[in-house]
Design an enzyme around this catalytic site. Structure first.
Site, PDB file in Angstrom:
ATOM      1  N   ASP A 168       0.835  -1.193   0.000  1.00  0.00           N
ATOM      2  CA  ASP A 168       0.000   0.000   0.000  1.00  0.00           C
ATOM      3  C   ASP A 168       0.876   1.251   0.000  1.00  0.00           C
ATOM      4  O   ASP A 168       1.865   1.338   0.738  1.00  0.00           O
ATOM      5  CB  ASP A 168      -0.892  -0.027   1.247  1.00  0.00           C
ATOM      6  CG  ASP A 168      -1.763   1.194   1.385  1.00  0.00           C
ATOM      7  OD1 ASP A 168      -2.656   1.375   0.544  1.00  0.00           O
ATOM      8  OD2 ASP A 168      -1.548   1.967   2.333  1.00  0.00           O
TER       9      ASP A 168
ATOM     10  N   GLU B 103       1.718  -0.449  -5.009  1.00  0.00           N
ATOM     11  CA  GLU B 103       0.777   0.620  -5.335  1.00  0.00           C
ATOM     12  C   GLU B 103       1.662   1.849  -5.528  1.00  0.00           C
ATOM     13  O   GLU B 103       2.128   2.437  -4.548  1.00  0.00           O
ATOM     14  CB  GLU B 103      -0.222   0.840  -4.211  1.00  0.00           C
ATOM     15  CG  GLU B 103      -1.235   1.925  -4.561  1.00  0.00           C
ATOM     16  CD  GLU B 103      -2.185   2.242  -3.407  1.00  0.00           C
ATOM     17  OE1 GLU B 103      -3.361   2.554  -3.688  1.00  0.00           O
ATOM     18  OE2 GLU B 103      -1.755   2.201  -2.243  1.00  0.00           O
TER      19      GLU B 103
END
Length: 710
Positions: A350, A386
């Site tokens: 993330d 990401e």
């Protein structure tokens, strides 16, 4: 009468965490600025026993306690300076969770004692003296000799991978065929009823939303909500306790391992969405739960101009300082643990750009990349970035180095633009359909570096993408200010649900168009759980705090035609090497074919696209020819792969268009295999068409198999 307190022996400074050796447990905690550390053990009734750790080695406080074993609840109290303006936030009134604990027991309950400061004096010199122990989770000593014998990780190649992004609880919380006691748990995810769904769908990997133990933010608790997605990590080694049907006394570790083993037995890999960029402690006003009280300046990036504040590249209040050896060690120890002890197959990071910042800029040569690349364990599993954060210069799609793959945000944006009717032409679409060579080829990566997706957990579901143009997030309690406002979508002319059959049919076709584009593209497709069922969130595009039917998969209201369409496409993709190639297309002529190419692009008039066509923003029709005789990679035995050849016709315009299907040497005829004008994608009968003019319906994708005379 209680027995005598166990003697605290010197123990060892390594490994960090709590480790049982058969007769006792060694506890080790790193803190560079502590004056003293108390190990706090808790009885079953909550009675606390404090033990001062007298030994320090290399800034690690350690001790070994005989007779303390698995199941023991514990925490720390760390003594030191409380000087927020200097970055110091030590406060022995706060019970702190061991960042290396393998399991967590208890919930976080909102109470003033969670906060280290007095009243509104966030930067004041006086610390809050209320004891937080009754209101915070504790660590658990774990020893779990799990029987991994027979576990066979699938090790699916990247080019063969189809990812299914799914929430552990949401997958089965409402599943009628999963026993009630197992719904919403690791055991529920591994239940045959759900595993059979995965196998029928044809996916090869589940990408689980965060399962590191997390807690809800105070602002959500004040509104009577909770963090559902889990991007608020508190413990990087512990499976989230609430997802366990076995309780939180360490049974969650065994249950998680059992889930992995059962998914592996079904041929499905397990990828974890991990949040190493920030923690649940928030900004300077946030609670003191673990790292903030253990060594605030040692773990977090502090503002150079005001060390009472945090540098926030994540939008969540703080950013872990991955430049520091102790933080790098924490991350790498965690990653290795999940691979070696929990047998997971990869990670999706993330806001990965936040991990790659050396000073302020995102740096391809950062320490984080270095340690990942040289690690013999972590470098050999699937790594997905990401590739953005919320800081300046944080959007880094295409810039992560090998062996990283990336969530391709450009793919999502392009495909949405095309099907929403934006006049963006076909040039960018062509790159996205063929693996995004403009992003990933220059540094030696392959097409599978591109994780292609149209939807994800964050944003509209696919059904909502074609139903709403405006988010409906009022239930989140933020006056509809949260969530993305620019979604690159189209509601087909009516906002929200409608009984108009023409609108309903058009929306269903638009869903199929997005999915057909995704599953016919080179790269690695990622499906969002529920999109194959027609799931809606009633227009909420930021359902991070909706732990209810809004977010859970709806197993009662299933779109059977859509399910048939998706499974048909996935099967076709997995059986067709030409649709999932490992090398970028060259556009070269294939010897002995009479002049065909491995990849060719056709305009509606049947001619190959010209330079003018590539820059025509009004062009909404594209033909992509893939020659199965021109596959550029070989199998493990060195043999060249051969496959059928296909022509993909994609038309995003609202009105029908006539296209000229190319004849010899490209094809002698074509068989229509998939058409999004049909509810299940399958033509009602075998349809063979000759080269020449054909009318494509408005907003449609055709997949035509090339037929050649013997």
């Amino acid at each position: 009468m209680p027995g005598p307190a166990p003697e605290v022996l010197p123990g060892s400074h390594a490994p960090l965490g709590a480790h049982w050796d058969g007769t006792g447990t060694n506890f080790a905690l790193w803190s560079s600025g502590a004056h003293a550390v108390d190990l706090c053990l808790f009885d079953a009734d909550g009675t606390e026993h404090r033990h001062r750790l007298e030994e320090t080695t290399h800034q690690v406080w350690h001790g070994r306690l005989i007779g303390v074993g698995p199941g023991q609840r514990y925490g720390y109290r760390v003594h030191g300076a409380y000087e927020p303006l200097a970055g110091q936030r030590y406060n022995p009134a706060k019970l702190l969770l061991d960042p290396y604990t393998r399991a967590v027991d208890g919930d976080l309950r909102l109470h003033p004692s969670l906060f280290g400061y007095v009243g509104d004096a966030v930067d004041g010199g006086a610390h809050d003296r209320q004891d937080s122990a009754p209101y915070v989770p504790r660590g658990v000593v774990v020893h779990d000799p799990f029987p991994w014998d027979g576990d066979r990780p699938p090790r699916t190649s990247w080019s063969d991978t189809v990812i299914y992004e799914v929430h552990v609880k949401g997958a089965t919380a409402a599943h009628p065929d999963v026993p009630p006691a197992l719904r919403g748990t690791y055991a529920g995810l591994a239940h045959p009823a759900f595993v059979e769904h995965l196998l029928a769908l044809g996916v090869t990997a589940v990408e689980l939303l965060p399962v590191h133990h997390f807690v809800s933010e105070p602002h959500l608790l004040r509104r009577g909500l909770t963090n559902y997605w889990g991007y608020n990590t508190l413990a990087y080694f512990a499976p989230h306790a609430a997802y366990s049907s076995a309780g939180s006394g360490g049974g969650q570790v065994t249950e998680f391992k059992t889930m992995v083993k059962q998914l592996h037995a079904a041929g499905i890999e397990v990828i974890l969405d991990v949040v190493y960029n920030h923690t649940a402690e928030g900004d300077h006003t946030g609670p003191t739960l673990s790292l903030k009280g253990i060594d605030n300046p040692g773990y977090y990036r502090l503002d150079g101009g005001n060390r009472a504040r945090y540098t926030d590249y994540t939008g969540c209040g703080n950013t872990l300082d991955v430049r520091r050896p102790a933080v790098l060690a924490l991350l790498m120890d965690s990653l290795r643990y999940w691979v070696t002890e929990m047998h997971v197959d990869g990670f999706r990071f993330d806001l990965a750009s936040a991990l790659a910042r050396s000073m302020h800029d995102v740096d391809r040569l950062s320490a984080f990349f270095d340690v990942v690349h040289q690690d013999p364990v972590v470098s050999n599993v699937k790594l997905i970035a990401e590739p953005w954060d919320v800081g300046p210069g944080g959007y880094q799609v295409g810039n992560f180095p090998p062996p990283w793959t990336e969530w391709n945000g450009r793919y999502r944006d392009t495909v949405r633009d095309v099907w929403s009717g934006a006049h963006v032409g076909v040039r960018d679409l062509a790159y996205r359909l063929t693996g995004s060579s403009d992003l990933y080829r220059s540094d030696g990566r392959r097409p599978f570096a591109s994780i292609n997706f149209v939807t994800a957990h964050d944003g509209f579901t696919l059904a909502d993408l074609v139903t709403y143009e405006h988010k409906r997030n009022q239930a989140n309690g933020e006056d509809n200010r949260d969530g993305e406002s620019h979604n690159r979508n189209w509601n087909c002319g009516v906002e929200g649900p409608t009984d108009d059959p023409a609108i309903t049919e058009l929306r269903a076709r638009q869903v199929r168009n997005h999915l057909a584009t995704l599953l016919l593209s080179t790269g690695v497709p990622m499906l969002t759980a529920g999109d194959e069922l027609g799931r809606t969130q009633q227009g909420n595009n930021n359902a991070y705090c909706q732990d209810n039917e809004v977010s859970w998969l709806d197993w009662k209201d299933v779109d059977d035609d859509l399910w048939a369409f998706v499974t048909r496409l996935v099967r076709l993709r997995r059986s067709s090497p030409v649709l999932r190639q490992e090398a970028f297309f060259e556009g070269h002529e294939i010897p002995g074919t009479g002049g065909t190419r491995d990849l060719a692009w056709f305009a509606p008039d049947g001619g190959q696209l010209t330079t003018h066509d590539w820059f025509d923003t009004g062009l909404q029709t594209l033909g992509m020819y893939l020659d199965g005789r021109g596959i550029r990679h070989r199998d493990a035995h060195g043999r060249r792969l051969m496959d059928d050849s296909y022509l993909v016709q994609l038309h995003a315009g609202g009105d029908p268009v006539t296209v000229d299907l190319p004849g010899p040497p490209w094809a002698d005829a074509y068989e229509l295999v998939i058409s999004t004008e049909y509810q299940t994608g399958a033509p009602p009968e075998r349809t063979v068409v000759a080269p020449g003019p054909m009318q494509l319906p408005g907003r449609c994708v055709w997949l035509l198999r090339v037929l050649r005379r013997p």
